[in-house]
Motif scaffolding. Sequence first.
Motif, PDB file in Angstrom:
ATOM      1  N   GLY A  84       0.818  -1.323   0.087  1.00 61.66           N
ATOM      2  CA  GLY A  84       0.111  -0.061   0.058  1.00 61.66           C
ATOM      3  C   GLY A  84       0.926   1.231   0.098  1.00 61.66           C
ATOM      4  N   GLU A  85       2.004   1.113   0.006  1.00 64.87           N
ATOM      5  CA  GLU A  85       2.819   2.382  -0.090  1.00 64.87           C
ATOM      6  C   GLU A  85       2.569   3.228  -1.489  1.00 64.87           C
ATOM      7  OE1 GLU A  85       6.872   2.269   1.128  1.00 64.87           O
ATOM      8  OE2 GLU A  85       7.562   3.798  -0.109  1.00 64.87           O
ATOM      9  N   ALA A  86       2.240   4.447  -1.158  1.00 57.17           N
ATOM     10  CA  ALA A  86       1.566   5.297  -2.171  1.00 57.17           C
ATOM     11  C   ALA A  86       2.476   6.227  -2.780  1.00 57.17           C
ATOM     12  CB  ALA A  86       0.566   6.457  -1.282  1.00 57.17           C
ATOM     13  N   ASN A  87       2.141   7.020  -3.754  1.00 58.01           N
ATOM     14  CA  ASN A  87       3.087   8.087  -4.395  1.00 58.01           C
ATOM     15  C   ASN A  87       4.232   7.302  -5.149  1.00 58.01           C
ATOM     16  OD1 ASN A  87       1.366  10.112  -3.635  1.00 58.01           O
ATOM     17  ND2 ASN A  87       2.399  10.088  -1.578  1.00 58.01           N
ATOM     18  N   LEU A  88       3.875   6.212  -5.619  1.00 58.53           N
ATOM     19  CA  LEU A  88       5.150   5.653  -6.556  1.00 58.53           C
ATOM     20  C   LEU A  88       4.865   5.885  -7.949  1.00 58.53           C
ATOM     21  CD1 LEU A  88       5.328   2.237  -4.517  1.00 58.53           C
ATOM     22  CD2 LEU A  88       7.106   3.722  -4.289  1.00 58.53           C
ATOM     23  N   ASP A  89       5.861   6.543  -8.569  1.00 59.17           N
ATOM     24  CA  ASP A  89       5.801   6.488  -9.852  1.00 59.17           C
ATOM     25  C   ASP A  89       6.248   5.096 -10.686  1.00 59.17           C
ATOM     26  OD1 ASP A  89       8.498   6.503 -10.126  1.00 59.17           O
ATOM     27  OD2 ASP A  89       8.447   8.720 -10.750  1.00 59.17           O
ATOM     28  N   THR A  90       6.182   5.057 -11.959  1.00 61.40           N
ATOM     29  CA  THR A  90       6.252   3.616 -12.615  1.00 61.40           C
ATOM     30  C   THR A  90       7.776   3.160 -12.169  1.00 61.40           C
ATOM     31  OG1 THR A  90       4.934   4.331 -14.430  1.00 61.40           O
ATOM     32  CG2 THR A  90       6.276   2.341 -14.823  1.00 61.40           C
ATOM     33  N   ASN A  91       8.476   4.023 -12.342  1.00 59.61           N
ATOM     34  CA  ASN A  91      10.184   3.748 -12.055  1.00 59.61           C
ATOM     35  C   ASN A  91       9.963   3.326 -10.360  1.00 59.61           C
ATOM     36  OD1 ASN A  91      11.050   3.840 -14.687  1.00 59.61           O
ATOM     37  ND2 ASN A  91      11.539   6.075 -14.253  1.00 59.61           N
ATOM     38  N   GLY A  92       9.625   4.101  -9.740  1.00 52.87           N
ATOM     39  CA  GLY A  92       9.603   4.076  -8.157  1.00 52.87           C
ATOM     40  C   GLY A  92       8.837   2.746  -7.971  1.00 52.87           C
ATOM     41  N   MET A  93       7.873   2.241  -8.325  1.00 55.07           N
ATOM     42  CA  MET A  93       7.049   1.038  -8.005  1.00 55.07           C
ATOM     43  C   MET A  93       8.038  -0.035  -8.574  1.00 55.07           C
ATOM     44  SD  MET A  93       4.181  -0.333  -7.506  1.00 55.07           S
ATOM     45  CE  MET A  93       2.844   0.774  -7.620  1.00 55.07           C
ATOM     46  N   VAL A  94       8.630   0.185  -9.560  1.00 58.15           N
ATOM     47  CA  VAL A  94       9.382  -1.189 -10.052  1.00 58.15           C
ATOM     48  C   VAL A  94      10.548  -1.287  -9.010  1.00 58.15           C
ATOM     49  CG1 VAL A  94      10.998  -1.944 -11.715  1.00 58.15           C
ATOM     50  CG2 VAL A  94       9.066  -1.017 -12.662  1.00 58.15           C
ATOM     51  N   LYS A  95      11.063  -0.230  -8.646  1.00 56.49           N
ATOM     52  CA  LYS A  95      12.250  -0.318  -7.698  1.00 56.49           C
ATOM     53  C   LYS A  95      11.913  -0.710  -6.342  1.00 56.49           C
ATOM     54  CE  LYS A  95      16.170   3.059  -6.387  1.00 56.49           C
ATOM     55  NZ  LYS A  95      15.858   3.113  -5.021  1.00 56.49           N
ATOM     56  N   HIS A  96      10.745  -0.111  -5.957  1.00 53.97           N
ATOM     57  CA  HIS A  96      10.270  -0.561  -4.464  1.00 53.97           C
ATOM     58  C   HIS A  96       9.956  -1.983  -4.499  1.00 53.97           C
ATOM     59  CE1 HIS A  96       7.434  -0.506  -0.951  1.00 53.97           C
ATOM     60  NE2 HIS A  96       6.614  -1.151  -2.056  1.00 53.97           N
ATOM     61  N   CYS A  97       9.085  -2.433  -5.568  1.00 48.65           N
ATOM     62  CA  CYS A  97       8.906  -3.975  -5.489  1.00 48.65           C
ATOM     63  C   CYS A  97       9.937  -4.838  -5.662  1.00 48.65           C
ATOM     64  CB  CYS A  97       7.683  -4.116  -6.715  1.00 48.65           C
ATOM     65  SG  CYS A  97       6.061  -3.512  -6.241  1.00 48.65           S
ATOM     66  N   ASN A  98      10.897  -4.478  -6.149  1.00 50.14           N
ATOM     67  CA  ASN A  98      12.125  -5.186  -6.464  1.00 50.14           C
ATOM     68  C   ASN A  98      13.027  -5.319  -5.241  1.00 50.14           C
ATOM     69  OD1 ASN A  98      12.402  -6.585  -9.055  1.00 50.14           O
ATOM     70  ND2 ASN A  98      12.111  -4.655  -9.910  1.00 50.14           N
ATOM     71  N   GLU A  99      12.743  -4.364  -4.497  1.00 49.22           N
ATOM     72  CA  GLU A  99      13.407  -4.057  -3.212  1.00 49.22           C
ATOM     73  C   GLU A  99      12.884  -4.748  -2.145  1.00 49.22           C
ATOM     74  OE1 GLU A  99      14.484  -0.164  -2.799  1.00 49.22           O
ATOM     75  OE2 GLU A  99      16.051  -0.166  -4.059  1.00 49.22           O
ATOM     76  N   ASN A 100      11.354  -4.821  -2.073  1.00 48.82           N
ATOM     77  CA  ASN A 100      10.884  -5.125  -1.036  1.00 48.82           C
ATOM     78  C   ASN A 100       9.852  -6.371  -1.262  1.00 48.82           C
ATOM     79  OD1 ASN A 100      10.976  -2.628   0.906  1.00 48.82           O
ATOM     80  ND2 ASN A 100      10.578  -1.748  -0.873  1.00 48.82           N
ATOM     81  N   HIS A 101       9.395  -6.547  -2.284  1.00 45.69           N
ATOM     82  CA  HIS A 101       8.554  -7.767  -2.450  1.00 45.69           C
ATOM     83  C   HIS A 101       9.064  -8.786  -3.679  1.00 45.69           C
ATOM     84  CE1 HIS A 101       6.084  -5.116  -0.325  1.00 45.69           C
ATOM     85  NE2 HIS A 101       6.060  -4.054  -1.219  1.00 45.69           N
ATOM     86  N   ALA A 102      10.319  -8.783  -3.907  1.00 41.91           N
ATOM     87  CA  ALA A 102      10.925  -9.833  -4.990  1.00 41.91           C
ATOM     88  C   ALA A 102      10.610 -11.191  -4.853  1.00 41.91           C
ATOM     89  CB  ALA A 102      12.464  -9.665  -4.909  1.00 41.91           C
ATOM     90  N   SER A 103      10.112 -11.739  -3.734  1.00 38.77           N
ATOM     91  CA  SER A 103       9.812 -13.169  -3.472  1.00 38.77           C
ATOM     92  C   SER A 103       8.319 -13.146  -3.238  1.00 38.77           C
ATOM     93  CB  SER A 103      10.443 -13.727  -2.324  1.00 38.77           C
ATOM     94  OG  SER A 103      10.196 -12.851  -1.256  1.00 38.77           O
ATOM     95  N   GLU A 104       7.662 -12.065  -3.452  1.00 34.15           N
ATOM     96  CA  GLU A 104       6.144 -12.150  -3.439  1.00 34.15           C
ATOM     97  C   GLU A 104       5.434 -13.014  -4.630  1.00 34.15           C
ATOM     98  OE1 GLU A 104       3.362 -11.274  -0.756  1.00 34.15           O
ATOM     99  OE2 GLU A 104       5.011  -9.743  -0.653  1.00 34.15           O
ATOM    100  N   SER A 105       4.657 -13.791  -4.154  1.00 36.54           N
ATOM    101  CA  SER A 105       3.708 -14.459  -5.024  1.00 36.54           C
ATOM    102  C   SER A 105       2.436 -14.303  -5.256  1.00 36.54           C
ATOM    103  CB  SER A 105       4.411 -15.940  -5.029  1.00 36.54           C
ATOM    104  OG  SER A 105       3.918 -16.391  -3.870  1.00 36.54           O
ATOM    105  N   SER A 106       1.725 -13.508  -4.424  1.00 38.49           N
ATOM    106  CA  SER A 106       0.387 -13.186  -4.576  1.00 38.49           C
ATOM    107  C   SER A 106      -0.172 -12.637  -5.870  1.00 38.49           C
ATOM    108  CB  SER A 106      -0.064 -12.171  -3.509  1.00 38.49           C
ATOM    109  OG  SER A 106       0.840 -11.803  -2.634  1.00 38.49           O
ATOM    110  N   ASN A 107      -1.260 -13.140  -6.223  1.00 38.35           N
ATOM    111  CA  ASN A 107      -1.937 -12.579  -7.407  1.00 38.35           C
ATOM    112  C   ASN A 107      -2.421 -11.088  -7.326  1.00 38.35           C
ATOM    113  OD1 ASN A 107      -1.122 -14.825  -8.223  1.00 38.35           O
ATOM    114  ND2 ASN A 107      -3.157 -15.532  -8.912  1.00 38.35           N
ATOM    115  N   VAL A 108      -1.925 -10.103  -7.632  1.00 38.31           N
ATOM    116  CA  VAL A 108      -2.440  -8.564  -7.470  1.00 38.31           C
ATOM    117  C   VAL A 108      -2.774  -8.225  -8.883  1.00 38.31           C
ATOM    118  CG1 VAL A 108      -1.307  -8.561  -5.153  1.00 38.31           C
ATOM    119  CG2 VAL A 108      -0.233  -7.899  -7.367  1.00 38.31           C
TER     120      VAL A 108
END
Length: 147
Positions: free
Chosen positions: A66-90
């Motif tokens: 739910g981290e907000a205010n991520l632009d596209t690049n920020g989203m990619v970076k954020h998810c790779n740093e924090n959720h790289a092993s996440e496997s939920s269907n979202v």
Amino acid sequence: MIDSMQKIAPCKWCHKQMPILQHKAHTAVCDMVDTSLPKFRPVKETSQPIPKDIPNRSTFSCPFCGEANLDTNGMVKHCNENHASESSNVVCPICSSMPWGDTSQRSVDFMQHLNLRHKFSYDTYADFSLDDDQMLERALQASLQDV
Ligand SMILES: [Zn+2]
Ligand SMILES: [Zn+2]
Ligand SMILES: [Zn+2]
């Protein structure tokens, strides 16, 4: 979308081409107006047309935390740093914000999708000189190559 007020149309009396926005004012002074009709009473323009061409540079919220205010690049970076092993269907928040986005379509592997589709920014990917149909076509072509 073209603002109808910006369109050029001929005066219905003298057939001079002018923006529709100016028709009312022009009709009051137009030499060719048929004065047998009830006299036109100029109405003061009360509001300016709202600009519709503001670029849509949205930010997104992380579908995992739910981290907000991520632009596209920020989203990619954020998810790779924090959720790289996440496997939920979202639902991909970037895709679902696009005009052609399907908010109910969930990515089977969101992290893979994110890295394949959004590793580059849509801001540079999207050619804003293209019209909506061309953009849509490109996006559809890109989605056909999606995994
Ligand atoms: Zn005229
Ligand atoms: Zn997150
Ligand atoms: Zn996406």
